[in-house]
Each structure stands twice: as structure tokens, then as C-alpha cells.
Enzyme design. Structure first.
Site, PDB file in Angstrom:
ATOM      1  N   THR A 154       1.043  -4.256   4.365  1.00 22.78           N
ATOM      2  CA  THR A 154       0.797  -4.590   5.773  1.00 22.78           C
ATOM      3  C   THR A 154       0.105  -5.930   5.978  1.00 22.78           C
ATOM      4  O   THR A 154       0.086  -6.453   7.101  1.00 22.78           O
ATOM      5  CB  THR A 154      -0.060  -3.494   6.447  1.00 22.78           C
ATOM      6  OG1 THR A 154      -1.316  -3.399   5.764  1.00 22.78           O
ATOM      7  CG2 THR A 154       0.646  -2.149   6.412  1.00 22.78           C
ATOM      8  N   ASP A 155      -0.464  -6.510   4.912  1.00 22.90           N
ATOM      9  CA  ASP A 155      -1.193  -7.770   5.077  1.00 22.90           C
ATOM     10  C   ASP A 155      -0.340  -8.853   5.723  1.00 22.90           C
ATOM     11  O   ASP A 155      -0.863  -9.705   6.456  1.00 22.90           O
ATOM     12  CB  ASP A 155      -1.682  -8.281   3.716  1.00 22.90           C
ATOM     13  CG  ASP A 155      -2.877  -7.509   3.184  1.00 22.90           C
ATOM     14  OD1 ASP A 155      -3.428  -6.681   3.926  1.00 22.90           O
ATOM     15  OD2 ASP A 155      -3.251  -7.732   2.014  1.00 22.90           O
ATOM     16  N   THR A 204       0.816  -1.214   0.000  1.00 23.65           N
ATOM     17  CA  THR A 204       0.000   0.000   0.000  1.00 23.65           C
ATOM     18  C   THR A 204       0.849   1.263   0.000  1.00 23.65           C
ATOM     19  O   THR A 204       0.512   2.255  -0.653  1.00 23.65           O
ATOM     20  CB  THR A 204      -0.936  -0.001   1.228  1.00 23.65           C
ATOM     21  OG1 THR A 204      -1.861  -1.076   1.111  1.00 23.65           O
ATOM     22  CG2 THR A 204      -1.711   1.299   1.343  1.00 23.65           C
TER      23      THR A 204
END
Length: 345
Positions: free
Chosen positions: A93-94, A18
Site C-alpha cells: 500500500t505504500d 503486506t
């Protein structure tokens, strides 16, 4: 006279995510920004007196990263010149809670690795990527960070890779350490650590092995169908059990048979607190399962336990090695019983 600052050197490895995304609301955003473009968007970076090297290592969303990707990244970080003071990794960030712990297991040196990212992509108002990146760079360059292994810096908090979890799908305060809390904070752009580094435990990189380790959750009314479906296709299993390490009694025979063939690690799906060893005695309790050959994960979250089991098996570890590694990492045994040399501090 002003005190001269010792120049610091940090390498930034960009993996996508992201923090590096662009696009529009019609088609959605995708990772496309380079490491140089990320750094160009950080206010105040030029005032830090930190020399930066950049590496565009991958350009992927966090969900598409793989264990071989992170193993290759750990090798690239280890191949850096000795005068690099720290490394920053930007990614989606996943999977930060997993990639950071895997890097921690594979990085034996004292120079820190700091992983960061963003919850709001650069097209949104209040994008958090620049602030997180600046905080990560300052932490990686700080001498206090040496010996801490891999850290996650997000929202001006410093977390140990071993503890940190992503706890919210959209909040900029998503990363939390439910067991132990943050290691420190950034105050006026300066890292402040609250205590001494955690004892570090690393695993040597295996000879090209990529074992398959499944993570199997246990749920209300579980009849073992999922466990049966994967049992013959894996080299090891991490069981995300209920409570302090409990499963329905109907699963016990299958788990005992499976543990006789491959390592089966007993973790808790709760997310905080340890798997117990000897409190409960009913069929399917932690005491019953450990007596049948399962290996307790202690306070390791199932996601972290899966990565530890994977790295131990990839390094050629046998059942005894698996038990010793989890005894230390889970908090059951002292650090000096770790199967390999203790990482530098």
C-alpha cells in the site's frame, strides 16, 4: 428457471506487499506468499463463478517498486487475451496511490485494472487482505467497471486512480478520495457505481526513456537550497507549493530561470483543491509563477503530477505537449484538447 451467469475471466498479478507477507514478530514480516497462496486464503471465492489466471510478477515491498516495474506491468496487462474481462493487481500500500495512477495513464483499453492490498498482514488478527482481494476480483469482473481505467478497491470502496490517496499509516480505511469521493462501493459483494466513468486520458509508452523528475516541497522559510541542489540533475520538476500555488518571494528568480530550461509544474502540497490561475498577484503567487513559465497542475496532487510529467517526457513530449496535458488533466481545458487519442470507454 434460474438465469445463467455469463462466465467472467480475471487475471491476478501479484507484486508482493503486506498482503503477501509472512514471518514473525522477532524478525518482522516480508513478502513471500505467491498469488496462488493469496487466492487460497479468500473465503467465498469459489462461489463467485469467476475464472482466475495468476501471475507472480514481482515479490517486493511497495516501497521498492519502480516506474520501470509498473511500465512493464502495464505492457504485460496489455498483452493479455482479448477475452480477459479485467485485471487485479495486488501490491504494497505504500505506493498504491502512485502505481495505480501510472497504470491508468498507460492503459488505453476498456477492461478495468483494479489495484488492492492490505494494511494488516496475514499473521495478524483481522487481516484485511482476503476481503480486499475478493472485492477487487468481483469489481474487475463486473461489466460496470469497463471504461473506468485503473481503480483502487479497498475496504469495500471503489476509488478512481486519479483521485485516491493513502491518508493513514495503519488504518484499514486509509484510502480516500478527498476531491470527489469514491466512485462506488461494494454492497453484499456486488459493486455499485455511483455515476458515469471519469473521462480517461492516456499517454503512449515512450521508447525506453526514463526521465528523472524531482518532487520538491516548499516549506516555511524555504531558502531554495533543496531546489538548487537538484536543478542541474533533472529533466523536470514538480513543485509542491503552499496553498493555492504560492512560494516565498525569494524563490521566484531561481524558479523562473529553471522553468526556462526544463518543465516546472506548480502543484499544491495541501492535498485537495486546485492550483489557482489568477486570484493572487504578489511575488511568488500563482499568477506570478505561471507568468514566469511554470505549468499549473490544477487539482492533481503532486505525486500524481510527477507521474504525469514523467510519462509525457518519456513519450517524447515537448513543452507544448506538457502544457496541453496538464491543462486537461488539471481541469483547466476540455478533454478534446488532450495531446493523444482519448482512451476507450
Amino acid at each position: 428457471m434460474p438465469i445463467a451467469r455469463i462466465p467472467r475471466r480475471v487475471t491476478v498479478f501479484a507484486l508482493g506487499g503486506t498482503i503477501a507477507m509472512s514471518g514473525d514478530q522477532t524478525r518482522g514480516v516480508t513478502p513471500s506468499l505467491s498469488a496462488e497462496q493469496l487466492l487460497a486464503a479468500v473465503p467465498g471465492l469459489a462461489d463467485s463463478a469467476i475464472t482466475l489466471e495468476v501471475v507472480d510478477f514481482r515479490q517486493l515491498p511497495g516501497a521498492s517498486l519502480t516506474i520501470p516495474d509498473i511500465t512493464a506491468l502495464a505492457a504485460a496487462i496489455g498483452d493479455q487475451p482479448a477475452d480477459i474481462d479485467g485485471t487485479v493487481v495486488t501490491q504494497g500500500t505504500d505506493t498504491i496511490e502512485e502505481t495505480a495512477y501510472l497504470l491508468d495513464l498507460l492503459h488505453p483499453g476498456p477492461a478495468p485494472i483494479v489495484v488492492t492490498g492490505a494494511m494488516r498482514n496475514p499473521t495478524l488478527a483481522g487481516a484485511d487482505g482476503p476481503a480486499n482481494l475478493l472485492a477487487a476480483i468481483r469489481t474487475a469482473a463486473d461489466p460496470q467497471a469497463r471504461g473506468h481505467g485503473c481503480l483502487v478497491v479497498f475496504n469495500d470502496e471503489i476509488h478512481a486512480a486519479r483521485r485516491v490517496r493513502k491518508t493513514h499509516t495503519t488504518s484499514t480505511a486509509t484510502f480516500r478520495s478527498l476531491t470527489g469521493g469514491p466512485l462506488g462501493y461494494l454492497v453484499e459483494h456486488t459493486p455499485r457505481f455511483l455515476g458515469t466513468p471519469l473521462q480517461r486520458h492516456t499517454v503512449p509508452t515512450g521508447p525506453g526513456r526514463n526521465p528523472r523528475v524531482a518532487l520538491v516541497p516548499v516549506v516555511l522559510g524555504d531558502d531554495g537550497a533543496v531546489l538548487e541542489a537538484v536543478a542541474d540533475r533533472v529533466d523536470g520538476i514538480v513543485l509542491a507549493a503552499m496553498g493555492a500555488g504560492h512560494v516565498p518571494a525569494v524563490l521566484v528568480p531561481a524558479l523562473a530561470a529553471l522553468a526556462a530550461r526544463v518543465p516546472v509544474v506548480l502543484a499544491s502540497r495541501v492535498g485537495a483543491g486546485p492550483v489557482l490561475e489568477s486570484t493572487y498577484g504578489f511575488p511568488g503567487s500563482e499568477r506570478d509563477l505561471l507568468a514566469r513559465g511554470l505549468v499549473g497542475a490544477g487539482d492533481l496532487h503532486p505525486f500524481k503530477a510527477r507521474l504525469l510529467l514523467h510519462t509525457v517526457l518519456a513519450a517524447g513530449g515537448d513543452r507544448s505537449t506538457v502544457r496541453r496535458a496538464f491543462a486537461v488533466a488539471g481541469g483547466y481545458a476540455p478533454s478534446h484538447t488532450w495531446p493523444w487519442p482519448i482512451a476507450e470507454l
